[in-house]
Design an enzyme around this catalytic site. Structure first.
Site, short mmCIF file in Angstrom:
data_model
loop_
_atom_site.label_atom_id
_atom_site.label_comp_id
_atom_site.label_asym_id
_atom_site.label_seq_id
_atom_site.Cartn_x
_atom_site.Cartn_y
_atom_site.Cartn_z
N ASP A 1 9.75 -19.39 76.17
CA ASP A 1 10.28 -18.39 75.34
C ASP A 1 11.33 -17.79 76.13
O ASP A 1 11.87 -17.81 77.21
CB ASP A 1 9.15 -17.02 75.22
CG ASP A 1 8.80 -16.38 76.51
OD1 ASP A 1 8.39 -17.30 77.65
OD2 ASP A 1 8.80 -15.52 76.50
N GLU B 1 6.31 -15.24 78.59
CA GLU B 1 6.76 -14.52 80.10
C GLU B 1 7.83 -13.43 79.74
O GLU B 1 7.65 -12.58 80.40
CB GLU B 1 7.44 -15.52 80.92
CG GLU B 1 7.41 -15.08 82.24
CD GLU B 1 8.84 -14.27 82.48
OE1 GLU B 1 8.73 -13.43 83.50
OE2 GLU B 1 9.82 -14.55 81.70
#
Length: 463
Positions: free
Chosen positions: A103, A169
């Site tokens: 991500d 994250e």
């Protein structure tokens, strides 16, 4: 494997050859806008996970490769899709867990980008794009290193290899701890490599041996039951903006150093680092002074810092002659290694309550915290990593602290207390992760990939 080459020479040669394909695949990943923040398209994160799954599956060395999610215990919501791959060790070899995340941060103001954020673009030896450095390059360093190991040694090596490529994250890793708990057996390893940090500079590799912790929360300051006319009551009635400004000012002294009782500092030596370097790497223009006391790196690595990262108040466009009844701000603090985030949060909130001016009502919500991290540098894996970095970069590595935080490392320590954790990265100080024009220094990436391949080869022979 070429019989005239040693194992390590063959791996190094294969790793050098693996770089172009790794960069091409990195470009494909960068084109996927995998932002895991609320309000963004979850389907893009799922598409990114599937792309990573395909890359790992194509290696042909894993017993299983799957996209998985975990449920966030506090809310019952499903986390973002992660990718898990497992290959057991053989004949007494160790197992390594390779971590990265797929991500990325939101783009922010797209007008500040010199090229489209999700269109990988090469300029002046750098690859530009959101996630090009943080942290899709970490994924491709892992994949490229494994490709090199396979090319040089074949698939019949003994090293156990697990990969965990997280999907949230940047959004706070809310499902990280339950994911570890749910998949502990599959993820258990002797050595864990977290590829989500940086290097000393574009040519000098680093092992990150300390990380600051973090505390983040939203504070609301209220002074009025409703908005009132600033001309009619200004000068007698404290508005929330005035109270907030005065309260926030108590967080720092005149030098810009944190002035909150109970926030600790770590006493540790730091390498030489000049103000000129700080200005270059941080974009600090002449005429604007650095803040804090002590060596520059002690301020960044070993002391707390506090930043106001957001504010809800009338905008300049919507300004009127009104006393604001309520203002909310987001406070983000970095905590010195050695102090627990819970202790720091309590000290910070106590300070704000005690210093609220004019009896202003202060409340807190959306609190989040992560503990700091200090590496035990005495393990065999640290020695192997330093040797691999020196060989891969051609320059001896340095041990660095990082002012940022990777809170989930505390979860790794708790779940796998016997594992040696190596925090590495592919970024140089000019990568601008989280900012417009994020980029990857291509030579740094090449050296990082080669170094990781050499580390894998060393661990494969360790018994």
């Amino acid at each position: 494997m070429n019989s005239e080459l040693s194992r390590s020479d063959a791996v190094r040669e294969a790793a050098q050859a693996a770089v172009p394909a790794a960069l091409a695949d990195l470009g494909t990943l960068v084109r996927i806008p995998s932002v895991a923040f609320p309000g963004f398209d979850r389907a893009e994160v799922a598409r990114s996970a599937e792309a990573v799954r395909g890359l790992l599956d194509a290696l042909g060395i894993f017993e299983r490769v799957e996209v998985k999610t975990a449920v966030i215990h506090e809310t019952g919501e499903e986390g973002m899709p992660a990718v898990l791959a497992t290959r057991p060790a053989r004949r007494g070899a160790p197992t390594i867990l390779l971590y990265a995340h797929h991500d990325v941060q939101p783009v922010g103001d797209e007008a500040l980008w010199e090229s489209a954020p999700f269109e990988p673009t090469v300029r002046d030896g750098r690859l530009y794009g959101r996630g090009a450095a943080d942290d899709k390059a970490g994924i491709m360093a892992h994949v490229g290193a494994l490709r090199a190991l396979i090319e040089a040694l074949g698939t019949d090596f003994d090293l156990g290899v697990n990969l965990f490529i997280e999907g949230e994250e940047e959004a706070g890793s809310a499902s990280f701890a339950p994911f570890l708990s749910d998949n502990a057996d599959a993820l258990r390893a002797d050595v864990i490599v977290v590829a989500d940090s940086g290097n000393w500079d574009a040519v000098t590799p680093a092992l990150t041996v300390s990380l600051r912790g973090n505390v983040r929360f939203t504070m609301t300051v209220r002074t009025l039951d409703h908005a009132s006319h600033s001309g009619m009551f200004g000068g007698a009635v404290p508005d929330a903006m005035m109270a907030t400004v005065k309260l926030l000012a108590t967080l720092w002294d005149d030098a810009g150093a944190v002035a909150v009782a109970g926030l600790a500092e770590r006493d540790a030596e730091t390498p030489d680092y000049t103000e000129e370097t700080l200005r270059s790497e941080a974009g600090l223009p002449e005429g604007v002074s650095p803040i804090g006391r002590g060596t520059i790196l002690s301020r960044i690595w070993n002391k707390p810092s506090i930043t106001v990262t957001g504010i809800d108040a009338p905008s300049v466009r919507n300004a009127s002659n009104t006393l604001s009844p309520e203002v909310s701000v987001v406070i983000s603090a970095r905590i010195a290694p050695g102090q627990s985030a819970a202790e720091a949060e309590a000290a910070l909130m106590a300070h704000l309550r005690a210093h609220a001016p004019f009896g202003a009502q202060v409340t807190f919500r959306d609190a989040d915290r992560g503990d700091a991290f200090l590496v035990d540098t005495g393990g065999d894996a640290v020695t192997a990593a330093r040797e691999a970095l020196a060989e891969g970069y051609g320059v001896d590595p340095v041990d660095i602290g990082v002012g940022g935080s990777i809170p989930f490392i505390a979860d790794l320590v708790r779940e796998f207390p016997g594992a040696q954790i190596l925090v590495t990265g592919v970024e140089d100080p000019h990568a601008r992760a989280h900012s417009p024009n994020e980029s990857l220094h291509l030579d740094t990436f090449r050296h990082a990939l080669v170094s990781e391949a050499l580390l894998l080869e060393r661990l494969d022979t360790a018994r």
